[in-house]
Design a protein around this motif. Sequence first.
Motif, short mmCIF file in Angstrom:
data_model
loop_
_atom_site.label_atom_id
_atom_site.label_comp_id
_atom_site.label_asym_id
_atom_site.label_seq_id
_atom_site.Cartn_x
_atom_site.Cartn_y
_atom_site.Cartn_z
N ASN A 44 0.84 -1.19 0.00
CA ASN A 44 0.00 0.00 0.00
C ASN A 44 0.88 1.24 0.00
OD1 ASN A 44 -2.87 -1.00 0.51
ND2 ASN A 44 -1.74 -2.01 2.17
N TYR B 90 1.00 4.88 1.55
CA TYR B 90 0.37 5.68 2.60
C TYR B 90 0.68 7.15 2.39
CZ TYR B 90 -0.78 1.51 5.31
OH TYR B 90 -1.32 0.33 5.75
N ASP C 239 -9.46 2.30 3.49
CA ASP C 239 -8.39 3.14 2.95
C ASP C 239 -8.19 4.43 3.72
OD1 ASP C 239 -7.71 1.33 0.99
OD2 ASP C 239 -8.90 2.26 -0.59
N ASN D 104 -3.43 8.08 8.27
CA ASN D 104 -2.93 6.88 7.61
C ASN D 104 -3.76 6.48 6.39
OD1 ASN D 104 -0.85 6.56 9.63
ND2 ASN D 104 -2.51 5.96 11.00
N ARG E 102 -4.46 5.46 2.69
CA ARG E 102 -3.62 4.58 1.89
C ARG E 102 -4.34 4.17 0.61
NH1 ARG E 102 -4.66 -0.68 5.72
NH2 ARG E 102 -6.75 -1.09 4.93
#
Lengths: 458, 458
Positions: free
Chosen positions: B111, B113, B424, B430, B432
């Motif tokens: 992912n 971020y 997400d 956070n 992502r």
Amino acid sequence: MQTLIEVYEHDKERILNELMTFLRFPSVSSEEKHRDDMLACSAWLEEYLQAIGMHVERWKSSQHPIVFASHLEAGPDKPTLLLYNHYDVQPVDPLDLWKTPPFEPTIREGNVYARGASDNKGQCFYAIQAIKMLLQRDGTLPINLKMVIDGGEEVGSSGLAEILASKKEQLRADYLAVLDVGILKPDIPAVTLGTRGLITLTLEVQGPSSDLHSGSHGGLVNNPLHALTTMLAMLHTPEGKVAIPGFYDDVADLSSQERQQLDFSFDTEAYRSEFGVLPYGGEKGVPPLERAWIYPTLEINGIMGGYGGSGFKTVIPAKATAKISCRLVPQQDPHRTELLVKKFLEANVPEGITATITSHPGIGKAMRTSPSSKIVQAASQAYEEVFGSPCHYILEGGSIPIVPELAQTSSSEAVLMGMTLPGDNAHAPNERFSLNRFKQGLAVITRIIDLLGTTSKF
Amino acid sequence: MQTLIEVYEHDKERILNELMTFLRFPSVSSEEKHRDDMLACSAWLEEYLQAIGMHVERWKSSQHPIVFASHLEAGPDKPTLLLYNHYDVQPVDPLDLWKTPPFEPTIREGNVYARGASDNKGQCFYAIQAIKMLLQRDGTLPINLKMVIDGGEEVGSSGLAEILASKKEQLRADYLAVLDVGILKPDIPAVTLGTRGLITLTLEVQGPSSDLHSGSHGGLVNNPLHALTTMLAMLHTPEGKVAIPGFYDDVADLSSQERQQLDFSFDTEAYRSEFGVLPYGGEKGVPPLERAWIYPTLEINGIMGGYGGSGFKTVIPAKATAKISCRLVPQQDPHRTELLVKKFLEANVPEGITATITSHPGIGKAMRTSPSSKIVQAASQAYEEVFGSPCHYILEGGSIPIVPELAQTSSSEAVLMGMTLPGDNAHAPNERFSLNRFKQGLAVITRIIDLLGTTSKF
């Protein structure tokens, strides 16, 4: 008296410069980042009090140092007066509302503006100047004098409370004068016969594990801000009473004698012109000063959660926090009250929310003194001579949690007094203290010491 | 398709580096201090889109620039697809909850971020890469393609809204694909047939003219935080419905056909494991996704007032603020709803308190598309081919206020689609985006363009 005031006028520039130095220490006891400033401020006081001829100790505690000074040459036949002040101050935010920076003291129109100007460095420093002048004039004092300058009054004096028992002998006194309250009006002096007690709590509610989008999750998740407002709104009835069962159980009515002695007169229009609103708080139908003095309160002191900046953010916050305090009256037990508040909040936590309630240090009982006590009499007379006006007896809605314990430990009769006015913005932006009241405070303290010096101990 | 994915794998490092560059711009549209960052980000986009062979304009508005790119070589017999994305992002606070800084994109476990990773720079950039690859492969596109990259989606697109009418001809299209929503699960694709509308308000309550001490004034003054919590708590019934009279007047029931087409299935346990709580919000007894999709909400998005730091401050604040938003469903008029909310709040302001209610830009209606429209069909087919799994039809509880207006101005059939998942962390710390879904999104867009290219215009 005239001579001392002449000395004051002569030394005024030096005295005000030293006051400014005292005010410049950012001695915010509640903020860890100011720990060294607290240390520096207490060291400065120690040195100053030694230089004027007092014996000084700095007492360590798990919190900040407490400055203890004494001058005991009057001997055992003369009474002992214990003065209580504090050198710590409240936090300064909201900083943007200050006209001049809180730790850069500024004199405008006969007032000194700074955090701590009135609460309590200004009041502490006129007491120190009074002692200094008497020592300069006479080489000694007519009574035994002790002074506790607390470093934790604004965080509930837990540091002093924990060492109190171990300092019992050093603190022993006949009278305790707590110089942390005020008068009624610039020309009307008053002695304060009591304070309310205090408990302080932080309530934190947590919903989801992280902040969520209020579009995708609105209607799905229970919003912690909804939970918090619902829980907080339940704390009062529509009539303004505290809605917690049992909260008023131990509240005693005032006796008719107490009611006669106290000055409950209240100028509603003056309040509005000073604070911008009429006094609509508390229980409907109860006179203003009864609400502020003889009934307990529960106040929300802060709420913080979600987005508070400019513009908008469509967020459901994971958590939200409220600060809650109660003011207590005589007979109300702080620990019992704290349990009642916690129990009520815990019983009303909505589904999908967890609540954590934390007590802060500084829990304290309410306090009352009799107007016939010797120290109240001496203080009244000193005020009347300095102001040329009768002294009134009042109560204080605020709290100095350490006072009841300090009076008990030192075996002294306590009185609360001082020179502040409601408009001095204690705990608020643009805190100030009038230079004229500084001078009057100095005169009142010297006169009380003189008056107590002419009486033998018992 | 295979070929393009091979090209993607070959170019992956370059593409991700460019995505990181895009993510590094702190393009927070709601914060004045980021005005220049918005400008820089839009300039970078302009240059990038020109370099891949599109005609690009930056449209000025009273807000931030809007990037408009087009490639019209397919000619009038071929359909025109308008893509909508945005390069602005949400504010980043609470900053301390981010594991890595929001504008220093970091790849962890597949992912990326960063603030904007999924909402919406990631989705914008896979669309740009899809166009770039098709142009590289074929030298041209099989349809006419237009792309609006908004600079104000997170503040309600008021800049785009104000210039929309003047850009009617340039925006004209057959289909509008709004690439700002997501799929159901990593392996279950979905097309979004509608969004809720939005209004956002700031409520400010003012009591005394300055912050006051809660001891001296507790019981005297009406605490603005009590007023605020009381007013906010009145906004919902104990059953979780919005308590404002008339709020639900125009809410239409879903037809049985609509109900059949939509996938209302909801995994309560998955919700709990993802967000840490069961979905206890909204009206009791109504299934979760009906609460999130087909009923309106009123959410408190922020409360700020008094002391919120560590320790305690016994203050009664002069003022306190709440941020309030409503999500609206089809037939609900945003302006009428706004008036209802304002009227209700104004009717419930306690004595001694003044309330100011401010509307924010970005007011928008709800939107719905028919599943039988050509663009929905093409999108479904593309999803099914890329995922090898049937495409579901869902609604979105969130709002993209400009979409209904943009569909109308451009005379296009609109669909909402994209590759994000609820986890997400759009609008939260956070944020992502999965690199695998980035690749799948790229494949879906190329396939839609191919599919639309094989059909003649009508």
